[in-house]
Scaffold this active site. Structure first.
Site, PDB file in Angstrom:
ATOM      1  N   TYR A 134      -0.022   7.000   4.385  1.00 19.55           N
ATOM      2  CA  TYR A 134      -1.373   8.023   4.071  1.00 19.55           C
ATOM      3  C   TYR A 134      -2.512   7.187   3.932  1.00 19.55           C
ATOM      4  CZ  TYR A 134       2.686  10.989   2.784  1.00 19.55           C
ATOM      5  OH  TYR A 134       3.911  11.767   2.799  1.00 19.55           O
ATOM      6  N   CYS A 155       7.296  -8.256   5.203  1.00 14.25           N
ATOM      7  CA  CYS A 155       6.651  -8.953   6.686  1.00 14.25           C
ATOM      8  C   CYS A 155       5.938  -7.535   7.166  1.00 14.25           C
ATOM      9  CB  CYS A 155       7.808  -9.267   7.217  1.00 14.25           C
ATOM     10  SG  CYS A 155       8.672 -10.863   6.534  1.00 14.25           S
TER      11      CYS A 155
END
Length: 462
Positions: A361, A388
């Protein structure tokens, strides 16, 4: 306070006079710094918590949860009584659910809202009275509905026409009576992220207002289904009462129309009450929200010449959000020079696996040095995780003391809601434990995972 001096910092971010300060309302009320500058939560130091339980660590202040639960219940009780009706508050379990929290909130007089079979079983395992549970969800399976009816759940919130027929078959076969509500979309869009706004038409929850009379007529025709009223939820992290007032007005038009077919004892207006994640947030006080929303319903009913129904509300984030703090250990630090300024990247030993909200968000958080008070000038910092992904951001914009160093503990505030429930094992990182603190004591309420737990699920290991 000073204005932000870097052009890469957002306008709302200001340079604090003291990069060690704990902004009231963002942190639990018990959060303080001791004489050595170390963060203390619920009477327990950050260092003691880290040494005992490791990091990352999700810390939950029991007193804060209980205080907010009791405060919310009292606010809605008082507002409802002032307008000649009653109010019921459900804790929205999706924000953070475990058996301990269920016991805390029910102790404080709240009911509990669940939205899957798993959440239902957690509530039951905590000893919650099934009659004080509500069951949400846009895709409740036949097995989940059967279980809910079997245990005597208080209310099932019907989300679609298919659920009506599924319940009709269940109550016919079992000879039971089930109380139900119908979730409708008022068309009011909450001023929030698109994925958090849940009352607009083009989304998966609820039914359009225009279709509701047909569905309610079908519910009323089924022996064994008791129609209790309408439900509407306009979104999450909402400040102010304007959206609730407009939504209530639209739903009351339908409520009035449906009264011609029989009594409607209840109206559920959902939750979504916002909290403070940063010093820039100014959430509406719960007493003001309660009075404003209930008054809007009472005024709407008076204008239509109809009785005020009993009201229900479903806060979750507002109960547990600011009670949570996540502790991390600082790993690597690097300064990145940009054409428009300089940003420091502070990497910690968790990340999007224990808090996916910034990635999902763009959610903003506040961070502070926890193991000591910093002595350096405030430095524009981005706190990032170990995963990652370039989007693995824990705190996007913050000012931390310039002397933050590897091995320091960092605390991120307001992580009590929607962090643990959205957690994952991305990059095979175990999910952290949840520890409750109160009155100088700490205890594990959800055990953390180990690497052996993760390996144990791999069927290829002999």
């Amino acid at each position: 306070m000073h204005s932000a001096v870097s052009s890469i910092a957002p306008e709302w971010l200001v340079v604090p006079d003291d990069a060690n300060d704990l902004v009231p309302g963002v942190w639990p009320a018990s959060a303080v710094r001791d004489a050595d500058g170390e963060l203390v939560i619920g009477g327990v130091t950050a260092g003691e918590l880290a040494r005992t339980f490791g990091t990352p660590l999700q810390v939950l202040d029991e007193t804060e949860v209980r205080r907010r639960a009791a405060q919310t219940r009292s606010a809605f009780d008082a507002a409802a009584a002032a307008h000649g009706t009653t109010a019921r508050v459900y804790y929205a379990g999706k924000a953070l659910l475990n058996t301990t929290i269920v016991r805390w909130v029910t102790d404080e007089g709240l009911n509990v809202d669940v939205c899957t079979g798993g959440e239902l079983e957690v509530a039951l395992a905590a000893g919650a009275d099934a009659a004080r549970l509500g069951f949400h969800g846009n895709n409740k399976s036949v097995a989940e509905l059967e279980r809910a009816v079997e245990v005597g759940i208080g209310t099932i919130v019907i989300d679609s026409e298919i659920e009506i027929e599924r319940l009709a078959a269940i109550v016919s076969r079992t000879g039971t009576t089930q109380r139900v509500m119908l979730r409708v979309n008022s068309g009011v869009h909450a001023e929030t992220h698109d994925f958090l706004a849940t009352a607009h038409e083009d989304q998966k929850f609820g039914t359009p207002l225009a279709l509701a009379p047909t569905l309610v007529a079908r519910i009323r025709d089924i022996e064994g289904l008791e129609f209790a009223g309408l439900h509407c939820h306009i979104g999450s992290q909402i400040f102010g009462v304007a959206g609730f007032r407009e939504s209530a007005s639209r739903v009351l038009d339908l409520h009035q129309e449906l009264l011609a077919g029989g009594d409607i004892p209840q109206l559920n207006l959902g939750g979504g009450f916002g909290i403070a994640y940063t010093r820039a947030d100014t959430p509406t006080p719960i007493a003001e929200l309660a009075e404003g929303i209930v008054a809007a319903v009472a005024e709407g009913c008076a204008a239509r010449g109809i009785p005020v129904p009993a009201l229900s509300f479903e806060p979750g984030r507002a109960i547990v959000g600011n009670a949570g703090v996540t502790l991390y250990e600082v790993g690597t630090i690097k300064d990145v020079a940009l054409d428009t300024g300089s940003r420091r990247y502070v990497s910690v030993d968790g990340g999007m696996s224990d808090n996916a909200r910034p990635a999902l968000y763009g959610a903003q958080y506040s961070a502070r040095l926890a193991s000591r008070a910093g002595s350096g000038e405030p430095a524009l910092t981005r706190v990032v995780g170990k995963h990652c992904e370039s989007g693995d951001i824990v705190v996007d914009h913050e000012h931390l003391p310039a002397d933050v160093a590897p091995g320091d503990l960092l605390a991120v505030a307001a992580t009590g809601a929607y962090c643990a429930p959205l957690s994952s094992n991305y990059n095979h990182v175990p999910r952290p434990p949840i520890v409750a603190v109160a009155d100088g004591a700490a205890r594990v309420i959800v055990r953390g995972e180990t690497l052996n737990d993760l390996l144990g699920r791999d069927a290829g290991i002999e």
